[in-house]
Structures are given as structure tokens and as C-alpha cells.
Design a protein around this motif. Sequence first.
Motif, PDB file in Angstrom:
ATOM      1  N   ASN A   1      10.646-117.805  80.270  1.00  0.00           N
ATOM      2  CA  ASN A   1       9.678-118.497  81.116  1.00  0.00           C
ATOM      3  C   ASN A   1       9.156-117.493  82.145  1.00  0.00           C
ATOM      4  O   ASN A   1       9.848-117.130  83.080  1.00  0.00           O
ATOM      5  CB  ASN A   1      10.338-119.686  81.815  1.00  0.00           C
TER       6      ASN A   1
ATOM      7  N   GLU B   1      11.825-124.556  82.493  1.00  0.00           N
ATOM      8  CA  GLU B   1      13.130-123.994  82.140  1.00  0.00           C
ATOM      9  C   GLU B   1      13.390-122.715  82.927  1.00  0.00           C
ATOM     10  O   GLU B   1      12.498-121.911  83.138  1.00  0.00           O
ATOM     11  CB  GLU B   1      13.158-123.648  80.645  1.00  0.00           C
TER      12      GLU B   1
ATOM     13  N   ASP C   1      -0.892-122.729  74.516  1.00  0.00           N
ATOM     14  CA  ASP C   1       0.025-123.864  74.453  1.00  0.00           C
ATOM     15  C   ASP C   1       0.687-124.030  75.812  1.00  0.00           C
ATOM     16  O   ASP C   1       1.250-123.076  76.344  1.00  0.00           O
ATOM     17  CB  ASP C   1       1.113-123.627  73.395  1.00  0.00           C
TER      18      ASP C   1
ATOM     19  N   ASP D   1       3.620-126.003  77.372  1.00  0.00           N
ATOM     20  CA  ASP D   1       4.771-126.841  77.062  1.00  0.00           C
ATOM     21  C   ASP D   1       5.439-127.310  78.350  1.00  0.00           C
ATOM     22  O   ASP D   1       6.021-126.518  79.086  1.00  0.00           O
ATOM     23  CB  ASP D   1       5.775-126.067  76.191  1.00  0.00           C
TER      24      ASP D   1
ATOM     25  N   THR E   1      14.758-119.755  82.209  1.00  0.00           N
ATOM     26  CA  THR E   1      15.239-118.797  81.214  1.00  0.00           C
ATOM     27  C   THR E   1      14.351-117.560  81.213  1.00  0.00           C
ATOM     28  O   THR E   1      13.262-117.559  81.766  1.00  0.00           O
ATOM     29  CB  THR E   1      15.197-119.392  79.794  1.00  0.00           C
TER      30      THR E   1
ATOM     31  N   ARG F   1       8.082-128.912  78.967  1.00  0.00           N
ATOM     32  CA  ARG F   1       9.517-128.693  79.057  1.00  0.00           C
ATOM     33  C   ARG F   1       9.827-127.222  79.349  1.00  0.00           C
ATOM     34  O   ARG F   1      10.542-126.890  80.289  1.00  0.00           O
ATOM     35  CB  ARG F   1      10.187-129.134  77.750  1.00  0.00           C
ATOM     36  N   LYS F   2       9.256-126.361  78.523  1.00  0.00           N
ATOM     37  CA  LYS F   2       9.545-124.932  78.667  1.00  0.00           C
ATOM     38  C   LYS F   2       9.048-124.376  80.002  1.00  0.00           C
ATOM     39  O   LYS F   2       9.603-123.420  80.526  1.00  0.00           O
ATOM     40  CB  LYS F   2       8.902-124.153  77.522  1.00  0.00           C
TER      41      LYS F   2
ATOM     42  N   LEU G   1       2.083-129.604  75.161  1.00  0.00           N
ATOM     43  CA  LEU G   1       3.259-129.876  74.345  1.00  0.00           C
ATOM     44  C   LEU G   1       4.402-130.362  75.225  1.00  0.00           C
ATOM     45  O   LEU G   1       4.434-130.106  76.427  1.00  0.00           O
ATOM     46  CB  LEU G   1       3.709-128.600  73.621  1.00  0.00           C
ATOM     47  N   ASP G   2       5.347-131.041  74.585  1.00  0.00           N
ATOM     48  CA  ASP G   2       6.571-131.402  75.272  1.00  0.00           C
ATOM     49  C   ASP G   2       7.721-131.004  74.354  1.00  0.00           C
ATOM     50  O   ASP G   2       7.924-131.629  73.313  1.00  0.00           O
ATOM     51  CB  ASP G   2       6.593-132.907  75.571  1.00  0.00           C
ATOM     52  N   ALA G   3       8.440-129.969  74.729  1.00  0.00           N
ATOM     53  CA  ALA G   3       9.531-129.430  73.903  1.00  0.00           C
ATOM     54  C   ALA G   3       9.064-129.155  72.481  1.00  0.00           C
ATOM     55  O   ALA G   3       9.726-129.505  71.516  1.00  0.00           O
ATOM     56  CB  ALA G   3      10.727-130.366  73.917  1.00  0.00           C
ATOM     57  N   GLY G   4       7.897-128.552  72.368  1.00  0.00           N
ATOM     58  CA  GLY G   4       7.397-128.161  71.061  1.00  0.00           C
ATOM     59  C   GLY G   4       6.579-129.219  70.348  1.00  0.00           C
ATOM     60  O   GLY G   4       5.867-128.917  69.398  1.00  0.00           O
ATOM     61  N   GLU G   5       6.662-130.474  70.809  1.00  0.00           N
ATOM     62  CA  GLU G   5       5.911-131.553  70.168  1.00  0.00           C
ATOM     63  C   GLU G   5       4.587-131.776  70.893  1.00  0.00           C
ATOM     64  O   GLU G   5       4.572-131.869  72.119  1.00  0.00           O
ATOM     65  CB  GLU G   5       6.720-132.858  70.187  1.00  0.00           C
TER      66      GLU G   5
END
Length: 583
Positions: free
Chosen positions: A447, A442, A434, A436, A444, A438-439, A390-394
Motif C-alpha cells: 500500500n 491496509e 483500480d 480497492d 502493508t 480494502r487494500k 473494488l472491494d477486496a478485489g471484487e
Amino acid sequence: MNLFRDFQYEIIKVIEDLEQEGLLPRGLDTARVACEPPREAAYGDVTTNVAMVLAKPAQRNPRELAALVAERLGIHHAVEKAIVAGPGFINLTLARTFWHGRLRDVVEAGTAYGDSTVGAGREVNVEYVSANPTGPMHVGHARGAVVGDVLAALLAKAGFDVTKEYYVNDAGAQVDVLARSLHLRYREALGETIGAVPEGLYPGEYLKEAGHALARRDGEKWLGEPEDVWLAPLRAFAIDAMMTMICDDLAALGVVHDVFSSERALVESGRVDEAFRLLEDRGLIYTGVLDPPKGMTPEDWEPRPQTLFRSTEFGDDVDRPLRKSDGTWTYFASDAAYHLDKFRRGFAIMIDVWGADHGGYVKRVAAAVNALTEGKGALDVKLCQLVSLLDAGEPVKMSKRAGTFVTLKEVVDEVGKDVVRFIMLTRSNDATLDFDLRKAVEQTRDNPVFYVQYAHARACSVFRNAATEMPNIATDDSSLLNVSLDSLTAVEEIDLIRLMAGWPRIVEGAAEAHEPHRIAYYLQELAAAFHGLWNKGNADSDARFLVADEARAAARLALVRGLQLVIASGLQVLGVKPVEEMH
RNA sequence: GCGCCCUUAGCUCAGUUGGAUAGAGCACGAGCCUUCUAAGCUCGGGGUCGCAGGUUCGAAUCCUGUAGGGCGCGCCA
């Protein structure tokens, strides 16, 4: 080193003493006596089911038996109290000084803390990746690569003698296709215009470089020659080029195998024929006609006699063919022989890491191992479920034809090997995952890679500050080992030591269960405990590590050092570099 | 039709090989912090562990059946 195992021995010793004294019948079976951390922290530090397991054979009431054993355990120097609870559990609360001792164990052992001897030097073969040498690795391969690699490291830490192996499928029709595809690129490299790659050949750009390399090496030697002249040499050249590419990609992920086994070499050396004869001698081979699978007969189905292995005698659903109609071996035949070969090389314990799409294949290989090793070889197949990129949920659209195919290398280049390795272990291998992009990078709380790395970096930061703010405190390990830990009395501090002291048990449990993801989960829990302690210092300056009272500060530095070492020890198993600062 | 895997809080998932009152993160709700040890902290609500039986002192965990999702199913590797 595993304190629960130590207490298990203590408990069994108590039972034996009671037997000697005639208070219990002799010869009780203590195999099911368990010793583990209680689910609820309020119950203490160590819990055992000894009384409930032995009540029936000893013909005693469980609580009464528990009281008898608890009384003896209460005398142990490390035990502060031993109480009987619930249906007959014995809960032990351990003395604070006991935990201080465990912290010293950590500092003394360094990142070797958690090393175990449960493996007892037994040889284990972990076979993983084994991607076909026909193209670059894609993200789907990454999961198996990480699971296998970390499982191998974990088993090594637990005292097994581990060999990491890659099975090169260089014998089937697909590598002939590869050779033809290379020949095309070779002609192209020599100036020919080849146009569109014909149907049935590999169209990927990755063969262009190999085509040029071949042209550089051999010049026009293979131009205009018939296929039977160039097929074998070009095939060898292409496989070599593909394996070099695959190994480079794996190396970027930190994955390095010890042994590469060639399917072709296996066949050519006659070891498949040998395995076949072995099965034949045992009456496990016959010629027969299989029924079509019920409910979904393939369109081109026609009944035909085949050379079959009686895998149903070993738990498989149907007997399996060993020869193709052209007389050559099926893939299964050589794979069976390959597993016999591993067994003969000394690996009674074999672990294969496969993708979930090979799940239907497990029973027949297990059956073959069983038949060929006469039940002496143990095979465990770890199936890795699908990874969704995924990339930022997509969802990232992947298609070989559209050329939007994401390779392993691209992902590693994008997020780094440490992130890929850790994320791949944030799920059990048989759950889908999944990933991701992007995530994953991150910084945060949610992560896990960042969260664990950050705990280590914070520990490092404490030592950097100690060097300038408290220069009187010696912070090398041998000095920290001699520091009095008496001031470590806060529940959070003891909780943290308790977690650290649980590391050896985690290693043993995860190794025996072949479940590397447990390491990643443990590290998140450990990091959470440390972050909590750190945050306490935000609210209350007395709770900080570097307090004015130097004796107290030194004891807390020993605690931080221990945490830092256990995190590093865990990350070492994962093959993730512990960072010293975040940026 | 058969086999394997999955089903646990609104979401994503753990669950120590059969243990006690089933956990975490996110999301949600309520407070706190406005600073230093950088990228927040504390507390709270929330569950018939898909469903139904069985095994025993005790089941999310083992067995049988059943529903839904994924993967696979005679010479591809």
C-alpha cells in the motif's frame, strides 16, 4: 537548487570557453545539451550528452570532444572524477562533501526545498472537476479533482502563478430539468404526495433537502404558479444548493477552487456572441451541411444546414456546429468563448482536466483556442481514464437506478481524504486505475500510501527517541545545520542524500510535463531508500541512527531530518498530511 | 468508417521528453530473523517493450503501416 541545471550551466560555460580559445567553432547551439542522472548508478552522479550533440556541428569525433570537455569539468571543485564512456557520454562522479552540502540545503530550506523558479511567475489556469450542478459527485469525479488539484499545487511550487477554476455548466436544458425536479420536492415538502418521480426528472433523494429549504424560505409562494413564473428562480436556487453540496464534498477531499465561472453569466453577458463575431470576422464561420459519420449513421439522421466553425483549419476532423436549431448556442460555442475569456483574463497557459469520455472534444476546443487567441494561447487537456472501484478485489456494482451509486463523499468517509488523494496518483492519468477500498487502508508494504507515511513516521520516531536517549544532542534545525557531516560515508547514506537532492529536478520535470503522478512515484522511491537504511540498522546496530558516538549520531539525525523534510515537502504537494506516528 | 488513449516480466504498472546492460511492487524460488528503531530482511530466476518497416551516432520513447482493448463520433453538457 536543481543541481543538474547547475551542471548544465557549467558545461555550457566550458563550451563557451573552448569557443573563445579557438578550440571549437563559435556559435554552437547548446539547446540540446542535457544533464541528467545516469540510468546506471555505476556510471556516477551526473551524465551529459554534450559531446554527442555537438560532435557533428563542431566537426569533431564525439569521444575526442568528450575528452576535451571532461578535462575541464574535472577541475570543478565538486567533481571527483569526469570520465568519457560509451559513444561519448561524460560521467561525473561528485565528491562526498558535495552531497553533504546538498543535505544542508534541505535542512536549511525545510519543506520549501524543491521550490523552483522555472515557472517565472507565468500565469496558469487549471480548470478541473467542473461537474454538472445537478447532483452529488461520484467516485469518478475524484480522480480529475485530485489530478487537477495536485497539478495546481505542483505548478505553484515550480514558480507558476496558478489559478484553480471550476466551470459551472448552469446554462443548458439539464438545469431546467433540475429546477422542475426541485419544484416537485418543494411540493412534497409542503405536504403534497408526489408518488413516483416522473420519467425525465432527477429522482435522487438529494433534492429533498433543497425542497424543504425552499419551502422554509419562500413558503407557498410558488405553489400553483405556472412554470414560466418559477422556473428561473427555482433553477437559481437549485444550482446554488447543488454547488454548495459539491463544494462541501470537494472540501472533504481537500479540494478548493479559487474561481467559479458561470456558463450562464458568460452567455448573458454577450461574451459568446462576441467570440462568435470574432470568428466570423476571420472568415471561420459558414452555413453548411455535415455528412453523417461514416460507418455509424445515427437512426434519426437527416441532413440539415447548420452554423459551423471551420475547426478543420486548425486540425479538427470535421467542422463543428455553434448554434442549435432553436437559435441558442451549443455547449461548444460557450466553451470556446469561455476559453477566450480565460485567455483575456491573462492565462496564456490553460490546462483542462476532463474525463476520458470527453476525449472526442479535445480537438475542437484546441482549434477554438488556436483561432480565438491567434495561436497565442496554449491549451493542454489532461484526460483521466476510468476508475474501477473494488472491494477486496471484487468490483463494486454501481448503478444510478439500483441506488447502489457510490458517491465521492462515501468513499472519503470510508478511507479518508489522504488515501483517496494518494491512490488517485498511483497511475498516470491516461491509464485506467483500480481503486480497492480494502487494500487502500491496509497497512502493508504494497500500500503506497502507508509505505510513504510510514517513512515519515519512522523519521519522527527517531527524533522522539533521540530526545530521551540522547538528550545531549540538540536536534533543532539550526543545530543540525552546524553538525559535521563527515561521518556520513556509507553508500546507503550518500544514496539517500542523492535521492533527496533529486527532488527539485522532479518538481520541475513533473510541472513542465503536467504530470502530477511523478510526485507519488518519487515519494515511494525515497521511502524505499529510507526503509532500506532503517532495516540495515536492524541487522547491524552500528548502522542505527542513534549510536553511542554522539558526533556520528548527530550527523545521522541531520540525514533523517532531511528525509523527513523532503517527504513532507512532497506530501504537501499531494495535499496529504504527513503523519507523525502510525496506529 | 474516423479520431483520441492504452499494449513493457506470470499480475498491476513506472520509464526522467531520443541515451549506455529496460525498472519497481506483487507473485514465484532459496536462505535469514524469532528481534526490536512495531507490522520482517537479503539474494535469485523471469522481457523479441503487441507486430512490421522507417528516421540517426543511438528508439520502449519520434514517423508510417498493422493487430488487439478502452473511450468518443451532427442542435446532451
